[in-house]
Write an enzyme that holds these catalytic residues in place. Sequence first.
Site, PDB file in Angstrom:
ATOM      1  N   CYS A 279      -6.855   8.075   5.026  1.00 43.00           N
ATOM      2  CA  CYS A 279      -5.956   8.521   6.272  1.00 43.00           C
ATOM      3  C   CYS A 279      -6.593   9.704   6.729  1.00 43.00           C
ATOM      4  CB  CYS A 279      -4.607   8.563   5.771  1.00 43.00           C
ATOM      5  SG  CYS A 279      -3.583   9.050   7.213  1.00 43.00           S
TER       6      CYS A 279
ATOM      7  N   ARG B   3      -8.690  -4.977  12.195  1.00 38.97           N
ATOM      8  CA  ARG B   3      -8.343  -5.234  13.667  1.00 38.97           C
ATOM      9  C   ARG B   3      -8.932  -6.570  14.178  1.00 38.97           C
ATOM     10  NH1 ARG B   3     -12.082  -0.279  15.443  1.00 38.97           N
ATOM     11  NH2 ARG B   3     -13.021  -1.160  13.612  1.00 38.97           N
TER      12      ARG B   3
ATOM     13  N   GLY C 110     -14.784  -2.839   7.531  1.00 37.17           N
ATOM     14  CA  GLY C 110     -15.392  -2.478   8.916  1.00 37.17           C
ATOM     15  C   GLY C 110     -15.944  -3.522   9.787  1.00 37.17           C
TER      16      GLY C 110
ATOM     17  N   GLN D 115       0.800  -1.278   0.074  1.00 36.93           N
ATOM     18  CA  GLN D 115       0.110  -0.126  -0.106  1.00 36.93           C
ATOM     19  C   GLN D 115       0.989   1.232   0.028  1.00 36.93           C
ATOM     20  OE1 GLN D 115      -2.314   1.737   3.271  1.00 36.93           O
ATOM     21  NE2 GLN D 115      -4.192   1.640   1.811  1.00 36.93           N
TER      22      GLN D 115
HETATM   23  C1  LIG Z   1      -3.069   0.064  13.745  1.00 38.44           C
HETATM   24  C2  LIG Z   1      -3.871   0.250  12.522  1.00 38.44           C
HETATM   25  C3  LIG Z   1      -3.124   0.821  11.349  1.00 38.44           C
HETATM   26  C4  LIG Z   1      -3.816   1.062  10.433  1.00 38.44           C
HETATM   27  N1  LIG Z   1      -2.939   1.582   9.118  1.00 38.44           N
HETATM   28  C5  LIG Z   1      -3.672   1.939   7.982  1.00 38.44           C
HETATM   29  C6  LIG Z   1      -2.765   2.034   6.854  1.00 38.44           C
HETATM   30  O1  LIG Z   1      -1.915   2.225   7.041  1.00 38.44           O
HETATM   31  N2  LIG Z   1      -3.703   2.191   5.628  1.00 38.44           N
HETATM   32  C7  LIG Z   1      -4.978   2.127   5.643  1.00 38.44           C
HETATM   33  O2  LIG Z   1      -5.301   2.066   4.546  1.00 38.44           O
HETATM   34  N3  LIG Z   1      -5.823   1.784   6.675  1.00 38.44           N
HETATM   35  C8  LIG Z   1      -5.116   1.407   7.849  1.00 38.44           C
HETATM   36  N4  LIG Z   1      -5.987   1.322   9.043  1.00 38.44           N
HETATM   37  C9  LIG Z   1      -6.867   0.892   8.670  1.00 38.44           C
HETATM   38  C10 LIG Z   1      -7.565  -0.449   8.295  1.00 38.44           C
HETATM   39  O3  LIG Z   1      -7.063  -0.808   7.174  1.00 38.44           O
HETATM   40  C11 LIG Z   1      -9.099  -0.734   8.463  1.00 38.44           C
HETATM   41  O4  LIG Z   1      -9.641   0.167   7.320  1.00 38.44           O
HETATM   42  C12 LIG Z   1     -10.071  -0.282   9.633  1.00 38.44           C
HETATM   43  O5  LIG Z   1      -9.281  -0.708  10.787  1.00 38.44           O
HETATM   44  C13 LIG Z   1     -11.237  -0.629   9.546  1.00 38.44           C
HETATM   45  O6  LIG Z   1     -11.473  -2.014   9.198  1.00 38.44           O
HETATM   46  P1  LIG Z   1     -11.422  -3.291  10.803  1.00 38.44           P
HETATM   47  O7  LIG Z   1     -12.600  -2.891  11.353  1.00 38.44           O
HETATM   48  O8  LIG Z   1     -11.531  -4.523  10.080  1.00 38.44           O
HETATM   49  O9  LIG Z   1     -10.530  -2.936  11.515  1.00 38.44           O
HETATM   50  C14 LIG Z   1      -5.358   1.024  10.197  1.00 38.44           C
HETATM   51  C15 LIG Z   1      -5.781   0.448  11.388  1.00 38.44           C
HETATM   52  C16 LIG Z   1      -5.406   0.077  12.488  1.00 38.44           C
HETATM   53  C17 LIG Z   1      -5.919  -0.547  13.596  1.00 38.44           C
END
Ligand SMILES: Cc1cc2nc3c(=O)[nH]c(=O)nc-3n(C[C@H](O)[C@H](O)[C@H](O)COP(=O)(O)O)c2cc1C
Length: 375
Positions: free
Chosen positions: A104, A233, A209, A73
């Site tokens: 972001c 997560r 999400g 990415q």
């Molecule tokens: C520790 C952490 C770092 C993340 N870093 C990025 C990132 O670098 N690029 C990105 O597109 N999303 C990033 N995200 C967002 C996740 O990719 C994802 O979109 C978000 O956590 C929602 O999905 P989930 O509910 O499955 O966690 C990050 C999330 C977390 C928790």
Amino acid sequence: MDLVLGGFRPVAPVVLAPMAGVTNTAFRAMCRRFAPGLVYVNEMVMATAVVHRNPKTDRMMAFAPDEAPRSLQMYGSDPVMIGEAVRRVCAEGRVDHVDLNFGCPAAKVTRKGGGAAVPAKPKLLRAILRAAVGAADPYGVPVTAKFRIGLTPALHTHLSTGRVAEDEGLAAIALHARTAEQHYAGEADWTAIGELKAAVSTIPVLGNGDIWEAADATAMVAATGCDGVVVGRGCLGRPWLFRDLVHAFTGRPVPGPPLLGEVAEVMRDHAHLLVDHLGPGLALRDFRKHTSWYLTGYPVGGALRGRFAQVSTLDELDDLLAELDPGTALVPGGQRIRRGHTNGPIKVALPDGYLDRLDDDAVPDDADVMALSGG
Ligand SMILES: Cc1cc2nc3c(=O)[nH]c(=O)nc-3n(C[C@H](O)[C@H](O)[C@H](O)COP(=O)(O)O)c2cc1C
């Protein structure tokens, strides 16, 4: 619609969400052990850092020799910089897939009009996507994008972003179903994923999400019609979630959660892989956050947890792991205990007057943004 990235067809429509500071070679190797054949995206790297290379960026862009596809990415909001960064990683034969981050919400980025602020300006967005696809196409490398619903509840941009992505030849798109303002708070709004799927018909639409368990993924697909899922997560401290997801998507029974003895073995292996990747000092410090995620939902007591949070050597880790009772089971519902980011809502920082004219394509200045964490 099947999720296919270049020549790669995953065994199930499941993607590891890029997570800064988490989804490095070691973490992806643990996930692949449980479920080979999925798309596991690396940590985000800045386009500027890819162009002005340094050893840290090189390490962040590392892939295991047997890793396929090599998914990276990138973040950037200057079309020229993104184009050059994508061209380089493709020309050097380093990647099989490039994902672009337009989700972001970090203030230092959106304040300059970058990150989650870009989709509000469709011309700029189009220029960035065109530059990336133009640079990757000659090498046969597919480009995807990940974005949020919009900046605020009053400014939803997921549908316009999806249409621009489709027009510009992206291979797939993924929606984190929150606004930037929501940050990580509350529930993801899966109806927005359904809306995007209805609006974009020629490329796969992936939903992201709040997938904490395998059943959430199949529920998301059923509720929204999306073509696959992106999981963040839910897999922190639970790399076996990807095996569960493959089982769920291929109609096999999903195994129950592991006992603490099995978790301890995974922790040990993960820490060793991290030492190979980061070197012993940095690795164990980095592993501290993972210990808290691995132990989430297992009744091990605050004192022992606290000692894990200060671990500094592999020997110390072994001693601590030996103190765990291997027969301990996860508490009911332990899978759903939130881990990773949970904060929000936030006030989205934007340049003065940013929303007054949404049809300009002024390039945000992200030259000094060399390290970021978020999406
Ligand atoms: C520790 C952490 C770092 C993340 N870093 C990025 C990132 O670098 N690029 C990105 O597109 N999303 C990033 N995200 C967002 C996740 O990719 C994802 O979109 C978000 O956590 C929602 O999905 P989930 O509910 O499955 O966690 C990050 C999330 C977390 C928790």
